[in-house]
Design an enzyme around this catalytic site. Structure first.
Site, PDB file in Angstrom:
ATOM      1  CE1 TYR A  92       6.184   0.041  -0.663  1.00  0.00           C
ATOM      2  CE2 TYR A  92       7.021   0.128   1.587  1.00  0.00           C
ATOM      3  CZ  TYR A  92       6.216   0.651   0.580  1.00  0.00           C
ATOM      4  OH  TYR A  92       5.459   1.761   0.828  1.00  0.00           O
ATOM      5  CD  GLU A 136       5.612   4.260   2.877  1.00  0.00           C
ATOM      6  OE1 GLU A 136       6.211   3.245   3.287  1.00  0.00           O
ATOM      7  OE2 GLU A 136       4.791   4.225   1.930  1.00  0.00           O
TER       8      GLU A 136
HETATM    9  C1  HEM Z   1       4.624  -0.537  -4.230  1.00  0.00           C
HETATM   10  C2  HEM Z   1       3.967  -1.113  -3.232  1.00  0.00           C
HETATM   11  C3  HEM Z   1       2.668  -0.626  -2.672  1.00  0.00           C
HETATM   12  C4  HEM Z   1       1.663   0.074  -3.285  1.00  0.00           C
HETATM   13  C5  HEM Z   1       1.599   0.550  -4.712  1.00  0.00           C
HETATM   14  C6  HEM Z   1       0.631   0.296  -2.307  1.00  0.00           C
HETATM   15  C7  HEM Z   1      -0.545   0.978  -2.554  1.00  0.00           C
HETATM   16  C8  HEM Z   1      -1.524   1.220  -1.619  1.00  0.00           C
HETATM   17  C9  HEM Z   1      -2.739   1.962  -1.860  1.00  0.00           C
HETATM   18  C10 HEM Z   1      -3.127   2.587  -3.174  1.00  0.00           C
HETATM   19  C11 HEM Z   1      -3.431   1.997  -0.712  1.00  0.00           C
HETATM   20  C12 HEM Z   1      -4.770   2.694  -0.466  1.00  0.00           C
HETATM   21  C13 HEM Z   1      -4.456   4.111  -0.021  1.00  0.00           C
HETATM   22  C14 HEM Z   1      -5.709   4.931   0.183  1.00  0.00           C
HETATM   23  O1  HEM Z   1      -6.218   5.507  -0.781  1.00  0.00           O
HETATM   24  O2  HEM Z   1      -6.166   5.023   1.306  1.00  0.00           O
HETATM   25  C15 HEM Z   1      -2.667   1.280   0.275  1.00  0.00           C
HETATM   26  C16 HEM Z   1      -3.073   1.087   1.566  1.00  0.00           C
HETATM   27  C17 HEM Z   1      -2.444   0.217   2.410  1.00  0.00           C
HETATM   28  N1  HEM Z   1      -1.239  -0.407   2.213  1.00  0.00           N
HETATM   29 FE1  HEM Z   1      -0.075  -0.273   0.583  1.00  0.00          FE
HETATM   30  N2  HEM Z   1       1.014  -0.271  -1.129  1.00  0.00           N
HETATM   31  C18 HEM Z   1       2.237  -0.842  -1.311  1.00  0.00           C
HETATM   32  C19 HEM Z   1       2.986  -1.502  -0.356  1.00  0.00           C
HETATM   33  C20 HEM Z   1       2.517  -1.827   0.882  1.00  0.00           C
HETATM   34  C21 HEM Z   1       3.252  -2.570   1.857  1.00  0.00           C
HETATM   35  C22 HEM Z   1       4.667  -3.060   1.680  1.00  0.00           C
HETATM   36  C23 HEM Z   1       2.453  -2.727   2.941  1.00  0.00           C
HETATM   37  C24 HEM Z   1       2.793  -3.439   4.232  1.00  0.00           C
HETATM   38  C25 HEM Z   1       2.374  -4.599   4.533  1.00  0.00           C
HETATM   39  C26 HEM Z   1       1.205  -2.055   2.654  1.00  0.00           C
HETATM   40  C27 HEM Z   1       0.136  -1.968   3.515  1.00  0.00           C
HETATM   41  C28 HEM Z   1      -0.980  -1.183   3.296  1.00  0.00           C
HETATM   42  C29 HEM Z   1      -2.070  -1.060   4.248  1.00  0.00           C
HETATM   43  C30 HEM Z   1      -2.184  -1.783   5.578  1.00  0.00           C
HETATM   44  C31 HEM Z   1      -2.988  -0.167   3.687  1.00  0.00           C
HETATM   45  C32 HEM Z   1      -4.325   0.258   4.274  1.00  0.00           C
HETATM   46  C33 HEM Z   1      -5.313  -0.742   3.773  1.00  0.00           C
HETATM   47  C34 HEM Z   1      -6.674  -0.517   4.251  1.00  0.00           C
HETATM   48  O3  HEM Z   1      -6.922   0.393   5.045  1.00  0.00           O
HETATM   49  O4  HEM Z   1      -7.528  -1.302   3.815  1.00  0.00           O
HETATM   50  N3  HEM Z   1       1.280  -1.522   1.398  1.00  0.00           N
HETATM   51  N4  HEM Z   1      -1.505   0.825  -0.297  1.00  0.00           N
END
Ligand code: HEM
Ligand SMILES: Cc1cc2nc3c(=O)[nH]c(=O)nc-3n(C[C@H](O)[C@H](O)[C@H](O)COP(=O)(O)OP(=O)(O)OC[C@H]3O[C@@H](n4cnc5c(N)ncnc54)[C@H](O)[C@@H]3O)c2cc1C
Length: 415
Positions: free
Chosen positions: A98, A140
């Protein structure tokens, strides 16, 4: 809750952030992957990255969260957070990451909005980010600890025990454990992330819904080959359908996902289209194993009967459920030999069937299909909170956080 000092600042700058969210998202990912190329190996989905619009999911959700904080400060957008937390957990996202995302997201915001990002504006959006990040990290942490794992240990090796060609484009994989550790149970409707090494050596993660109840030894999921048309074919689905054979090893995460059957004892209505049958098949399998007597209605739309994946398993489970009925819609006409309660030609039309009072609704299929079914249900007076939906990609719809446009006809079924 946002501080009194930050709320007006966020409110005033929300439109400018929302207007530039695509550019912010593009720069954010470019910076993130340049500094941390390891995140492209097994964590981020490069198919979603290639489809530019889908990059917006992460940055866009921060804007959705911010507007919720401003408009309804007493209400946290639970479904938005829980969907993201489950997706993150299925990928093994860690709390430390994060900080990394924060650094690159805020650098991108600064680059795109320039002088508009005064120290006051930066501080207010920082507050939004960390409110959301802590909420996610906490959820998480709860998800990992409930399963007795750490982010690094959500993964496990399995061996393909069976492979069934369901339809021309859908293959079911039944995998068996290769160690003697307990197989953690899944909730009906959950998915696993399958992490596959691609020919260029990069591992690619994709989610697949579990299509059968747990038996302590196996997991089962079904994959539809994605034809790209003018774009490239889907890389993981094509690899799984073409290359993966009985005896091969696959890496799967533990099951996660928040679109699950509740145990409130209410009637349940499943509405699926095309490959959207997969979570429904999993839930029906759980219900059949549990000997459920609930009134269950399965509504399924497809191209034709031959394209209806998992039809034999689904109908066998339905026969074990005394309160279950099945209604189908086929684009190519009302022909079929399956023992269902009604067959209709064309796209799904809820006026063709009687729906039980007070039911819980679960939808899965292409977005236009789910939009239309959800709108038709809301028009009939079904409360929005009784309609859950699973999106097979980043949830760019976020229906729970928005007002829906007026309903139209339910469009074509196959996804
Ligand atoms: C406040 C911080 C964060 C927010 C608001 C956020 C938000 C999101 C959202 C909205 C999605 C799409 C979920 C869905 O509808 O399937 C997502 C997917 C994802 N996030 Fe985060 N995220 C955050 C932090 C992180 C962090 C720290 C990581 C780690 C590196 C991360 C890695 C991912 C990955 C790998 C996906 C799947 C992407 C994909 O399949 O294309 N996120 N996140
Ligand atoms: C919770 C959840 C559950 C799911 N359950 C299932 C399930 O049970 N069964 C199932 O089959 N699927 C399921 N999915 C979808 C699955 O995870 C994958 O998204 C799907 O298999 C496609 O992956 P892929 O690697 O084959 O396609 P990708 O390679 O990721 O491609 C995706 C799309 O991007 C396009 N694309 C790729 N590269 C480019 C480019 N350079 N330019 C333009 N467009 C491009 C492709 O043409 C394709 O349309 C689920 C998804 C989620 C999120």
């Amino acid at each position: 809750m946002l501080s009194d000092r930050s709320r007006p600042v966020v409110e005033a700058t929300l439109p400018v952030v929302a207007d530039h969210v695509e550019e912010i998202a593009r720069r954010f990912y470019a910076g993130l992957f340049t500094a941390h190329p390891e995140l492209l190996d097994g964590v981020f989905n490069r198919g979603n990255q290639a489809q530019g619009s889908q990059q917006v999911a992460l940055a866009g959700s921060v804007a959705v969260f911010a507007s919720a904080l401003v408009q309804t400060p007493e209400q946290v957008p639970e479904r938005l957070l829980s969907r993201i937390a489950h997706k993150h957990a299925s990928l093994g996202v860690t709390p430390a990451q994060y900080e990394v995302v924060h650094e690159h997201l805020f650098r991108a915001i600064g680059e795109v909005l320039g002088d508009a990002v005064t120290p006051e504006v930066a501080a207010a959006w920082d507050e939004v980010y960390w409110l959301m990040a802590y909420a996610l990290v906490n959820q998480e942490r709860g998800l990992y600890s409930a399963r007795g794992v750490r982010p690094e240990t959500v993964w496990r090796e399995w061996e393909v025990a069976e492979r069934v060609q369901e339809t021309a484009d859908v293959v079911t994989f039944r995998v068996r454990r290769v160690d003697d550790r307990l197989v953690k149970t899944s909730l009906p409707g959950q998915y696993v992330t399958v992490r596959v090494p691609m020919p260029d050596g990069v591992r690619q993660p994709r989610q697949y819904s579990l299509t059968r109840a747990d038996d302590g030894e196996h997991r089962q999921f079904s994959v539809k080959r994605v034809h790209g048309g003018d774009a490239p074919d889907g890389e993981v689905s094509t690899h799984l359908c073409d290359r993966v054979r009985v005896g091969d090893r696959l890496t799967l995460s533990l099951p996660f996902g928040d679109v699950v059957l509740d145990d409130s004892g209410r009637p349940v209505v499943f509405a699926s289209a095309g490959i959207g049958i997969t979570p429904m098949a999993g839930m029906l399998s759980h219900l059949a194993v549990a000997g459920s007597h609930l009134p269950i209605t399965l509504l399924h739309a497809d191209v034709d009967e031959e394209s209806f994946a998992l039809r034999e398993q689904v109908l066998a489970d339905v026969r074990r459920l005394p309160g279950a009925t099945v209604h189908t819609w086929y684009e190519r006409g009302a022909h079929g030999t399956l023992p269902v309660d009604s067959v209709h030609a064309g796209v799904m039309d809820l006026d063709d069937v009687d729906l039980p009072e007070g039911a819980a609704y679960l939808l899965c299929g292409p977005l236009p299909f789910m939009r239309a079914v959800r709108s038709a249900l809301l028009d009939r007076g079904v409360p929005a909170c009784d309609v859950q939906y699973e999106v097979f990609g980043p949830d760019l719809w976020q229906a729970d956080a928005q007002t829906e446009p007026s309903p139209g006809a339910v469009p074509a079924g196959a996804g």
